[in-house]
Scaffold this motif. Structure first.
Motif, short mmCIF file in Angstrom:
data_model
loop_
_atom_site.label_atom_id
_atom_site.label_comp_id
_atom_site.label_asym_id
_atom_site.label_seq_id
_atom_site.Cartn_x
_atom_site.Cartn_y
_atom_site.Cartn_z
N LYS A 118 18.89 -25.98 -0.17
CA LYS A 118 20.29 -25.56 -0.21
C LYS A 118 20.44 -24.08 -0.51
N VAL A 119 19.52 -23.54 -1.31
CA VAL A 119 19.62 -22.11 -1.67
C VAL A 119 18.65 -21.26 -0.87
N GLU A 137 17.01 -17.95 -7.43
CA GLU A 137 17.82 -18.38 -6.29
C GLU A 137 18.69 -19.59 -6.64
N LEU A 138 18.18 -20.44 -7.52
CA LEU A 138 18.88 -21.67 -7.89
C LEU A 138 19.94 -21.45 -8.96
N LYS A 139 19.81 -20.38 -9.73
CA LYS A 139 20.72 -20.15 -10.86
C LYS A 139 22.18 -20.08 -10.36
N GLY A 140 23.02 -20.87 -11.00
CA GLY A 140 24.43 -20.87 -10.64
C GLY A 140 24.78 -21.79 -9.49
N ALA A 141 23.79 -22.45 -8.88
CA ALA A 141 24.08 -23.38 -7.80
C ALA A 141 24.86 -24.57 -8.35
N GLU A 142 25.59 -25.23 -7.49
CA GLU A 142 26.46 -26.34 -7.90
C GLU A 142 25.67 -27.42 -8.65
N PRO A 215 16.59 -34.42 -16.40
CA PRO A 215 17.50 -33.42 -15.81
C PRO A 215 17.23 -33.14 -14.34
N ILE A 216 15.96 -33.14 -13.93
CA ILE A 216 15.66 -32.85 -12.52
C ILE A 216 16.13 -33.99 -11.61
N ILE A 217 16.18 -35.20 -12.15
CA ILE A 217 16.67 -36.35 -11.38
C ILE A 217 18.20 -36.37 -11.38
N ALA A 218 18.80 -35.94 -12.49
CA ALA A 218 20.26 -35.90 -12.58
C ALA A 218 20.86 -34.75 -11.80
N GLY A 219 20.03 -33.84 -11.27
CA GLY A 219 20.53 -32.70 -10.52
C GLY A 219 20.94 -31.54 -11.39
N GLN A 220 20.66 -31.61 -12.70
CA GLN A 220 20.96 -30.51 -13.60
C GLN A 220 19.91 -29.41 -13.51
#
Length: 373
Positions: A118-119, A137-142, A215-220
């Motif tokens: 996505k990023v 690149e991922l920082k701040g992504a939804e 967290p990695i599974i929760a999308g956080q």
């Protein structure tokens, strides 16, 4: 798990009794109190003949004269060559081997490919610089609280995360009998670690409680230096997301350095005080044979420590990818004080990642504490 206990009592034990004529009683313990139960049992001469020991237990127990020296038995074992050499070495202390691997976890790069794509991150990190760049690149992504989940928990997850980076940097826990965390490798590893937190690429408040999705599974988060436990957590909580996890190589601290993953290995050992050493060894050999070990590893949700099980039917591509890094994996070094070291270092790292104590002060404090142990 109940399923593994049932397999031991209903299938393995009867199968072994039928083959050998030896009866076995299975005793279980929660993991948190298991080490204390082993040392108490050894002191009261009531220890089980064969026991499972954790990744850093061999040296503390061997030093207390709790474990039987298996060096000659392992050397003569006709299946020794099937066991990954470094995993077998994990049960050694002062030139003698006290244990046989039964379940392994090798921690390497685990990523949410869907979130990376996505990023626009197209290739998996190979180096620390790549790892940081992907996180930026991922920082701040939804949905992202912090790109990197270092697996901090209510135990010693913080120490284990730092240990991975320290070992990747070529760090040595001891030099000439003295703690050597306060070294070039230690400074590089802790500076990198702390910088990721200070830059908001990891979050000191991202703590896994032990229940629910990580967290990695929760999308956080989208990146982790983890192992099989992340795959198992995904499969338990969101099987659809499990398919989006990808396994990368062990990271290099620099482009010119060696790639390294880090292994945590549970092992079978025999009590020094057993009155049935030969029977106990027969049980260890039986449990470590390919048919039995394959099922034990599957039910343990672990990697099989045998080369001939690398393509077992239940091993999916992600587990195979983690196991493929085993030959380059390193473990924490054996030392009688390792059980005390983890919690002490963990507590000293906490203020460092929060920025209230400097890297230099933290490394000096770690060396002082380890030397005092």
């Amino acid at each position: 798990s109940q399923e593994l206990t049932a397999y031991l009592t209903d299938t393995l034990v009867p199968g072994f009794a039928k083959e050998s004529g030896i009866d076995v009683e299975v005793q279980t313990s929660d993991w948190g109190s298991a080490f204390q139960k082993v040392t108490t049992g050894a002191a009261s001469n009531s220890l089980a003949d064969v026991l499972v020991i954790g990744g850093i237990w061999a040296a503390p127990l061997a030093d207390k004269n709790v474990l039987l020296d298996l060096t000659d038995r392992i050397s003569a074992w006709d299946e020794r060559g099937q066991i990954y050499e470094k995993m077998l070495d994990d049960g050694a202390y002062e030139g003698k081997n006290y244990a046989v691997p039964i379940a392994a976890d090798v921690r390497t790069g685990i990523y949410r490919q869907d979130l990376l794509e996505k990023v626009g991150v197209g290739s998996l990190p190979q180096t620390w610089d790549d790892f940081r760049a992907a996180a930026e690149e991922l920082k701040g992504a939804e949905g992202i609280v912090a790109p990197i989940d270092f697996g901090i928990d209510k135990s010693i997850g913080l120490q284990q995360a730092f240990a991975q980076l320290f070992l990747q940097a070529g760090g040595q826990y001891w030099t000439d009998g003295k703690a050597s965390f306060n070294s070039d490798a230690g400074n590089r590893a802790l500076s990198f670690f702390v910088d990721l937190y200070q830059a908001g690429l990891a979050d000191p408040n991202m703590v896994f409680s032990g229940n629910g999705p990580r967290p990695i599974i929760a999308g956080q988060a989208a990146m982790s230096l983890g192992g099989v436990q992340i795959l198992g957590n995904a499969e338990s909580n969101n099987k659809e997301l499990a398919e989006k996890l990808v396994v990368g190589p062990g990271l290099k601290s620099e482009a010119s350095s060696e790639a390294r993953s880090v292994a945590w290995i549970n092992k079978l050992a025999i009590a020094k005080g057993t009155k049935r050493a030969d029977d106990a060894w027969e049980l260890v050999r039986y449990l470590a044979a390919a048919p039995q070990l394959s099922e034990v590893s599957r039910l343990y949700d672990a990697l099989p420590p045998r080369r001939d099980l690398a393509d077992a039917d239940w091993m999916d591509e992600r587990r195979k990818g983690i196991l493929a890094t085993a030959d380059s994996a390193v473990s924490q070094p054996p030392n009688p004080k390792m059980m005390a070291l983890g919690p002490e270092v963990n507590s000293l790292l906490e203020p460092a990642i929060r920025g209230s104590v400097s890297v230099a002060e933290t490394l000096k404090a770690i060396d002082a504490k380890v030397d005092s142990l």
